[in-house]
Design a protein around this motif. Structure first.
Motif, PDB file in Angstrom:
ATOM      1  N   VAL A  32      76.853  52.212  14.795  1.00 41.19           N
ATOM      2  CA  VAL A  32      75.412  52.013  14.989  1.00 41.19           C
ATOM      3  C   VAL A  32      75.168  50.873  15.970  1.00 41.19           C
ATOM      4  O   VAL A  32      74.343  51.000  16.891  1.00 41.19           O
ATOM      5  N   LEU A  33      75.872  49.770  15.798  1.00 40.61           N
ATOM      6  CA  LEU A  33      75.691  48.632  16.705  1.00 40.61           C
ATOM      7  C   LEU A  33      76.025  49.013  18.148  1.00 40.61           C
ATOM      8  O   LEU A  33      75.319  48.611  19.084  1.00 40.61           O
ATOM      9  N   GLU A  34      77.069  49.796  18.332  1.00 45.07           N
ATOM     10  CA  GLU A  34      77.425  50.251  19.683  1.00 45.07           C
ATOM     11  C   GLU A  34      76.320  51.137  20.251  1.00 45.07           C
ATOM     12  O   GLU A  34      75.958  51.019  21.422  1.00 45.07           O
ATOM     13  N   ALA A  35      75.774  52.016  19.442  1.00 45.18           N
ATOM     14  CA  ALA A  35      74.685  52.890  19.898  1.00 45.18           C
ATOM     15  C   ALA A  35      73.452  52.074  20.264  1.00 45.18           C
ATOM     16  O   ALA A  35      72.781  52.362  21.260  1.00 45.18           O
ATOM     17  N   VAL A  36      73.155  51.039  19.472  1.00 42.38           N
ATOM     18  CA  VAL A  36      72.008  50.165  19.769  1.00 42.38           C
ATOM     19  C   VAL A  36      72.239  49.448  21.099  1.00 42.38           C
ATOM     20  O   VAL A  36      71.332  49.359  21.935  1.00 42.38           O
ATOM     21  N   ARG A  37      73.453  48.959  21.318  1.00 43.96           N
ATOM     22  CA  ARG A  37      73.772  48.249  22.570  1.00 43.96           C
ATOM     23  C   ARG A  37      73.644  49.161  23.784  1.00 43.96           C
ATOM     24  O   ARG A  37      73.257  48.715  24.858  1.00 43.96           O
ATOM     25  N   GLN A  38      73.977  50.430  23.629  1.00 41.97           N
ATOM     26  CA  GLN A  38      73.960  51.356  24.761  1.00 41.97           C
ATOM     27  C   GLN A  38      72.559  51.856  25.115  1.00 41.97           C
ATOM     28  O   GLN A  38      72.359  52.383  26.192  1.00 41.97           O
ATOM     29  N   ARG A  39      71.615  51.684  24.213  1.00 34.99           N
ATOM     30  CA  ARG A  39      70.246  52.144  24.464  1.00 34.99           C
ATOM     31  C   ARG A  39      69.578  51.275  25.507  1.00 34.99           C
ATOM     32  O   ARG A  39      69.753  50.068  25.531  1.00 34.99           O
ATOM     33  N   ARG A  40      68.788  51.894  26.345  1.00 33.55           N
ATOM     34  CA  ARG A  40      68.050  51.139  27.361  1.00 33.55           C
ATOM     35  C   ARG A  40      66.878  50.368  26.742  1.00 33.55           C
ATOM     36  O   ARG A  40      66.579  49.276  27.150  1.00 33.55           O
ATOM     37  N   ARG A  41      66.231  50.970  25.767  1.00 34.18           N
ATOM     38  CA  ARG A  41      65.140  50.263  25.087  1.00 34.18           C
ATOM     39  C   ARG A  41      65.616  49.838  23.706  1.00 34.18           C
ATOM     40  O   ARG A  41      66.438  50.510  23.079  1.00 34.18           O
ATOM     41  N   HIS A  42      65.069  48.743  23.235  1.00 34.16           N
ATOM     42  CA  HIS A  42      65.511  48.185  21.946  1.00 34.16           C
ATOM     43  C   HIS A  42      65.152  49.118  20.796  1.00 34.16           C
ATOM     44  O   HIS A  42      64.064  49.666  20.737  1.00 34.16           O
ATOM     45  N   GLN A  43      66.081  49.292  19.902  1.00 33.24           N
ATOM     46  CA  GLN A  43      65.839  50.050  18.682  1.00 33.24           C
ATOM     47  C   GLN A  43      66.462  49.275  17.532  1.00 33.24           C
ATOM     48  O   GLN A  43      67.561  48.744  17.656  1.00 33.24           O
ATOM     49  N   GLN A  75      66.590  52.066  12.201  1.00 31.71           N
ATOM     50  CA  GLN A  75      66.089  53.253  12.903  1.00 31.71           C
ATOM     51  C   GLN A  75      67.237  54.029  13.536  1.00 31.71           C
ATOM     52  O   GLN A  75      67.286  55.257  13.451  1.00 31.71           O
ATOM     53  N   MET A  76      68.156  53.302  14.159  1.00 34.13           N
ATOM     54  CA  MET A  76      69.285  53.959  14.814  1.00 34.13           C
ATOM     55  C   MET A  76      70.187  54.630  13.782  1.00 34.13           C
ATOM     56  O   MET A  76      70.620  55.772  13.969  1.00 34.13           O
ATOM     57  N   ALA A  77      70.464  53.952  12.678  1.00 32.04           N
ATOM     58  CA  ALA A  77      71.315  54.532  11.632  1.00 32.04           C
ATOM     59  C   ALA A  77      70.682  55.807  11.084  1.00 32.04           C
ATOM     60  O   ALA A  77      71.368  56.803  10.848  1.00 32.04           O
ATOM     61  N   ARG A  78      69.369  55.787  10.906  1.00 34.28           N
ATOM     62  CA  ARG A  78      68.660  56.981  10.424  1.00 34.28           C
ATOM     63  C   ARG A  78      68.719  58.092  11.479  1.00 34.28           C
ATOM     64  O   ARG A  78      68.997  59.245  11.163  1.00 34.28           O
TER      65      ARG A  78
END
Length: 86
Positions: A25-36, A40-43
């Motif tokens: 999840v943390l990696e996915a959050v880091r890769q997003r262009r906008r903050h999430q 929310q990302m885990a869901r």
């Protein structure tokens, strides 16, 4: 007093996520262009349900007496019992 623990750490303690899931999840959050937000990302990734995130937030905010001693099911039951009826 509210907890300094992060939502991911609380979800691991509640046995909702593994440490590996948190890293994903943390990696996915880091890769997003906008903050999430983490929850929310885990869901969005299908790793958690809304009520599990709410339970983790309740632990983080210390909403119930002795909440840190409760398991996920107990927290959800107490939160549901505390809901105001419409």
């Amino acid at each position: 007093m509210p907890s300094d623990k992060k939502i991911g750490q609380i979800l691991v303690e509640l046995k909702v996520l593994t440490r590996f899931d948190v890293e994903r999840v943390l990696e996915a959050v880091r890769q997003r262009r906008r903050h999430q937000k983490f929850g929310q990302m885990a869901r969005d990734m299908g790793l958690t349900r809304e009520e599990e995130i709410l339970a983790a937030l309740a632990v983080q905010m210390d909403l119930l007496p002795d909440i840190k001693r409760l398991n996920l099911k107990q927290i959800l039951n107490q939160l549901q019992a505390a809901e105001p009826t419409a």
